[in-house]
Write a protein that holds these residues in place. Sequence first.
Motif, PDB file in Angstrom:
ATOM      1  N   ARG A   1       0.834  -1.195   0.000  1.00 24.43           N
ATOM      2  CA  ARG A   1       0.000   0.000   0.000  1.00 24.43           C
ATOM      3  C   ARG A   1       0.871   1.248   0.000  1.00 24.43           C
ATOM      4  O   ARG A   1       2.046   1.209   0.390  1.00 24.43           O
ATOM      5  N   LEU A   2       0.289   2.350  -0.456  1.00 27.06           N
ATOM      6  CA  LEU A   2       1.045   3.590  -0.551  1.00 27.06           C
ATOM      7  C   LEU A   2       1.519   4.019   0.837  1.00 27.06           C
ATOM      8  O   LEU A   2       0.743   4.052   1.795  1.00 27.06           O
ATOM      9  N   ALA A   3       2.799   4.382   0.908  1.00 29.46           N
ATOM     10  CA  ALA A   3       3.383   4.796   2.184  1.00 29.46           C
ATOM     11  C   ALA A   3       3.100   6.258   2.500  1.00 29.46           C
ATOM     12  O   ALA A   3       3.277   6.691   3.640  1.00 29.46           O
ATOM     13  N   LYS A   4       2.674   7.023   1.487  1.00 30.68           N
ATOM     14  CA  LYS A   4       2.328   8.427   1.712  1.00 30.68           C
ATOM     15  C   LYS A   4       1.324   8.857   0.656  1.00 30.68           C
ATOM     16  O   LYS A   4       1.108   8.158  -0.344  1.00 30.68           O
ATOM     17  N   ASP A   5       0.697  10.000   0.883  1.00 29.59           N
ATOM     18  CA  ASP A   5      -0.275  10.521  -0.074  1.00 29.59           C
ATOM     19  C   ASP A   5       0.389  10.781  -1.420  1.00 29.59           C
ATOM     20  O   ASP A   5       1.561  11.190  -1.496  1.00 29.59           O
ATOM     21  N   THR A   6      -0.362  10.539  -2.489  1.00 28.31           N
ATOM     22  CA  THR A   6       0.074  10.916  -3.830  1.00 28.31           C
ATOM     23  C   THR A   6      -0.982  11.826  -4.433  1.00 28.31           C
ATOM     24  O   THR A   6      -2.033  12.074  -3.836  1.00 28.31           O
ATOM     25  N   ALA A   7      -0.719  12.280  -5.646  1.00 30.45           N
ATOM     26  CA  ALA A   7      -1.690  13.137  -6.333  1.00 30.45           C
ATOM     27  C   ALA A   7      -2.937  12.365  -6.739  1.00 30.45           C
ATOM     28  O   ALA A   7      -3.959  12.980  -7.061  1.00 30.45           O
ATOM     29  N   TRP A   8      -2.880  11.028  -6.722  1.00 31.23           N
ATOM     30  CA  TRP A   8      -4.007  10.239  -7.217  1.00 31.23           C
ATOM     31  C   TRP A   8      -4.621   9.304  -6.181  1.00 31.23           C
ATOM     32  O   TRP A   8      -5.658   8.693  -6.435  1.00 31.23           O
ATOM     33  N   ALA A   9      -4.012   9.183  -5.014  1.00 36.10           N
ATOM     34  CA  ALA A   9      -4.586   8.340  -3.959  1.00 36.10           C
ATOM     35  C   ALA A   9      -3.939   8.696  -2.631  1.00 36.10           C
ATOM     36  O   ALA A   9      -2.821   9.221  -2.578  1.00 36.10           O
ATOM     37  N   GLU A  10      -4.657   8.389  -1.559  1.00 38.18           N
ATOM     38  CA  GLU A  10      -4.159   8.685  -0.219  1.00 38.18           C
ATOM     39  C   GLU A  10      -3.279   7.564   0.300  1.00 38.18           C
ATOM     40  O   GLU A  10      -3.296   6.434  -0.198  1.00 38.18           O
TER      41      GLU A  10
END
Length: 972
Positions: A655-664
């Motif tokens: 899972r994403l470790a930090k917020d991106t421009a396209w998902a939290e």
Amino acid sequence: MTDTDTDIAYVVDVSPGSGTLPPRAWPPASDATRLSLNGSWRFRLSPYADADTAFTAEGYDASAWDTLRVPGHWVLQGQGRHGSPAYTNTPYPFPVDPPFVPTENPTGDHLHTFDLPAHWPAGGEAVLRFDGVESCARVWLNGAELGEFKGSRLPHEFAVTGQLRPRGNVLAVRVHQWSSGSYLEDQDQWWLPGIFRDVTLLHRPEGAVRDHFVHASYDHVRGTGTLRVDSEPAGRVLVPELGIDVASGETATVPVEPWSAEQPRLYEGELVTDGERVRLRVGFRTVRVEDGLIKANGRPLLFRGVNRHEFHPETGRTLDLATMREDVLLMKRHNINAVRTSHYPPHPAFLDLCDELGLWVVDECDLETHGFHAVGWRGNPVADPRWTPALLDRAARMVERDKNHPSVVVWSLGNECGTGEGLSAMAAWIRERDPSRPLHYEGDRSCKDTDFYSRMYADHAEVEAIGRGEEAALDDPESDARRRAMPFVQCEYAHAMGNGPGGLAEYQELFEKYPRLQGGFVWEWIDHGLAHPEFGYAYGGDFGEELHDGNFVCDGLLFPDRTPSPGLTAFKSVVQPVRMDGDGREGVVRIRNLYDVSDLSHLEFAWAYEKDGATVREGVLDVPAVGPGGSVELALPEPPRRDPDAETQWTLRARLAKDTAWAERGHVVAWAQLPVEGGMQPPAPGGSAPVRAGGRIALGCGEFDARTGALLAVGGLPVTGFGCDVWRAPTDNDNGMPWVAGSSLAAKWRALGLDRMQHRVEAVEPRADSLVVRTRVAPAASDLALRVTYHWISNGIRLALRMDVEPEGAWQVPLPRLGVRLGLPAAYDRVTWFGAGPGESYPDTGAGAMLGIWSATVPELQTPYVRPQENGARSGTRWAELTDGVRPLLVDGGTFAFTARPWSTRELDAAAHRTDLVAGDTVWLHLDARQHGIGSASCGPGVLPDHRLRPGQEQFRVQFSVRDSAAPRRPA
């Protein structure tokens, strides 16, 4: 010649138009003034192209006309007063008589009055811009004719400096539904005439930028980018972050971070001339075909792509920025990295979003002549030199508009146009104008005008042969040699129509196995169901069209309201850019990085140890920043005490470790489950003796009809309609391709009579501790049959069934399903289950389903396909509990698929729209030992052999029990 004659002559003229300015780059943000002319316009619809043009004169009174939203399609406004949409896949809805069109040619006259704003600058020039009009337009401003144009999804501009006045400007536009241009726009979609994209007035100061071309390449060996901006007129190029300050036309080479779909690095800059400051969003990247592969910045690409038509269920091809952003965000969140703009350039703002958020784009020209296939390609415009200027105009308008987008990495000449020198002329022009991007065209197997080999709907065996370089030869050895040296892309595959597509995982396995196979683009992104007051969503034929292609227009990974379908959920899992596999019993996981560019440092790897679907321990793995193409093997934490009686597994999530421009942060990119212990099914209960009373037989907690042996109740809960079940409401893929004889598996099923099976009871045999019911299940007019024997046993608490099935006769077709069906009271409308979920899954579509404990209401279990069909199965179920909130019914004792519906299969089969389905007084529960797979035969290959349900000897076990407690069952 009269005005009317001019109008009709233009409609059938094969030229692209007159009076328009040369094409140029899409006007980016700048400090020049612009005025949107979108809004409410006056509108009049005439049935013929020869209506009078008096409305263009000064002082014309249009107060009696209707009003219309621009941008918009007139057939989607006016509540039916302005005609109706029509859908065809390939046939032209008019005679194939190029360049002529019918006299009955709906013609929409548009009027708009506007004032220049107070801040409109004095001096300079002005340009009137149309970004999209279907199918051709003739334009007047303040009574002066500006010109006319064709090319529906392409921009056209007029110089209007001399025609403007401060107040009371009257813009008049005549739009014809049909024109010679319609022959070039036979894309698989609704025919929707109108001014459907923005209309804008642009002020052009003295010295303003007439056109500019941003050349931004990347040297992956040196890590440097080279920037050159050609500008007309000349100016200065400023990129402060990179310290660039050069004259236009000069080059600057500096260290940069490259642009890619995974890491869409943009540098903000400006092009400054004497009259204007134009915003630049520079992405440095180099795309070329070398070493037999498509490479970006020196690395091979793997397209995890979709084909995207522009569509909204209420506004058609008129999309606002929020909807376009929603599309890109949904793509990114579902691991999609590429989009083919089928089959025309999209609204230019969509490409801005692809630049910003990161998608590889195949930009396709507004060109398809598929309807000529019906006449043997006679008269095909791409093979007729009279049409070549129109083809070149379309190519130029696409390339010039979109040339500055780093996301655009491939130019596509068009779609399904046959072959001809017109395509070669387009290819030659594009190569000369922009040699920095590869060219695509699928319709010519010789690949003379393309840089890579492309196919549609090639089956798995053909794709594997291509991967090995062993594709079938043509008659031309030179073409064979050229094609075999090229990389391969499936520009369309996995037709996402209705329930499906199946076979996604097997395609992806091939793409990842053979380097030559560089992925593909699923057809397509969204169902084109138009909002309808009666049907919910309409498809072809729902507006009274005589010629149409039914619900073939509903073939997307999104439902019309942009809700993801199970197909999109499965696709996300199939193409996930991280693979996690290994031995759960040994506690070892291998993590593979399948990104093209990124390492794994942006991800957090969470683990959970689960027992019978419940998490008993969880944590985070320490995973190194594995580079693209790399892998690492890691030990999982020591699990809690092993429990061989329970089903245990590891569930891993990247899972994403930090917020991106396209998902939290926390958004799941990839997941996997590694089994540890398989668990044990509850044993069959000890048997009690059957007792006959009147017309019933009591066996423990079960009651049966003494004459037929049918189950009537469990623990006092009434049951109806019990019996062996082999039928399902055919899916779109079961129905096959309507234009290909013999492609419909459903037709074979119906011909055999599987939708009307008859049951003959051969024996009802009470035994000392069981009840045996022997039946023969067979279709009328056939000697084929299934010998079905039900073995029932009960201890008073649980009722166990063993169903033995043996086919009789020479079966030549697979079965739709094999299991049992029973009806429960409608109050049993809530389900909790331990199995695959939360969404539906079938033998070849379950990649997005995760083993766990899930809950839903019966209505929530239904998948809302636009055309009703088999849906909603939850496979791999260990147990399922249905409840009315008082006395739950538990089904367990084996592994099965269950489907619960508030209507019968017969009702589902008969429905044409969702609104035809009305919940009754019964919940129909289907418990399947097996189901036939789904495939994508609606336009592609059928079900792969491993997923076919061939009639054979089967043994199916399941148990029923009713508890006197509303508390949901939980594992021990």
